[in-house]
Design an enzyme around this catalytic site. Sequence first.
Site, PDB file in Angstrom:
ATOM      1  N   LYS A  60       0.826  -1.213   0.000  1.00  0.00           N
ATOM      2  CA  LYS A  60       0.000   0.000   0.000  1.00  0.00           C
ATOM      3  C   LYS A  60       0.859   1.261   0.000  1.00  0.00           C
ATOM      4  CE  LYS A  60      -4.279  -1.688   0.415  1.00  0.00           C
ATOM      5  NZ  LYS A  60      -5.380  -1.405  -0.519  1.00  0.00           N
ATOM      6  N   LYS A 111      -4.276  -9.928 -10.995  1.00  0.00           N
ATOM      7  CA  LYS A 111      -5.658 -10.170 -10.595  1.00  0.00           C
ATOM      8  C   LYS A 111      -6.544  -8.985 -10.974  1.00  0.00           C
ATOM      9  CE  LYS A 111      -6.981 -11.953  -6.761  1.00  0.00           C
ATOM     10  NZ  LYS A 111      -7.193 -12.212  -5.323  1.00  0.00           N
ATOM     11  N   LYS A 167     -10.327  -3.842  -7.909  1.00  0.00           N
ATOM     12  CA  LYS A 167     -11.170  -2.652  -7.790  1.00  0.00           C
ATOM     13  C   LYS A 167     -10.394  -1.382  -8.110  1.00  0.00           C
ATOM     14  CE  LYS A 167     -13.910  -4.369  -3.849  1.00  0.00           C
ATOM     15  NZ  LYS A 167     -14.235  -4.087  -2.440  1.00  0.00           N
TER      16      LYS A 167
END
Length: 331
Positions: free
Chosen positions: A116, A197, A200
């Site tokens: 992150k 993957k 979102k």
Amino acid sequence: MSNDPKQRIFSGMQPTGSIHLGNYLGAFRNWVKLQDEYDAIYCIVDLHAMTIDYDPVDLERARIEAAKVLLALGVDPDRSLLYAQSQVPEHAELAWILGTLTPMGVLNRMTQFKDKTSAGHASNLGLYSYPVLMAADILLYRANLVPVGDDQRQHIETTRDLAERFNNRFGDIFPIPEPYIPTTSARVMSLTDPTAKMSKSDPQIRATVGLLDDPDIIRKRIRSAVTDSDPVVRYDTEAKPGISNLLEIMAGCTGRTIDSLVVEYGDGGYGAFKDAVAEAVVEELAPVKAGYTSITNGDVRAVLRSSGDRAREMVKPYQAEVHNAVGLKAY
């Protein structure tokens, strides 16, 4: 692993971004099935969503949308709990207690914080201690099982470690949760980069299929999915990741085996195959969108209020047990 109906299963969903096909085939569709076999607790983890920069208005909208989608999928509040994490203050309190047992070295090894912050998100205590709150979410309800994907395995191991640390010091309070690996789930990859993957947060809008997308948008994105120059439809994640991804998607939507799809579409060319995949996705998601549009925001808030009340009542004796063990017994 026993399917004893008394076993409790817990899973959380972040109210961030649009829910997409990968979320559905990889996790949320299984949540519905699990209600038949387990004591299911499903949580909108809005406290976790606050660990990165957010807009308060967007967070409220996203919480309602997430719960509405789960209801549309078939999560039944009469058989499961469906509530928001912030409705139960004991989540945060237990996280603090567990935090006093968490070595810094454990948190320093967690990959999510590194991922992150390297992606540009601000470094803050909430993001750093995210795994401790996640452990509290699970242990608060004495969950036996936790559905996990590959990216969450490290977190469930941390949860198990903290439960053992607590039990070794204060007595046998928490069951040690086991990961639940569903027998039917698909690993759905990005339509523009099939080595990553579906996400979102992907800035490429063409990379994902949203659960609430219009059929024409779904068809367009499937037809434009990145593949390769070899026109043979076969499953090979190394040489043909794009086609392999579409095979996974179609198998997930139809219930057919990948082998049977290869037999049917192997020599028919990519165009016909992509059309078939698109129609399978449209057909699979149509009931979800219909259900979503039939549910009002007021309906969702009523479900969250009721489930939140039930969740708070459920955890009171559990948290009292923790208080007594750690020396915080009520006067």
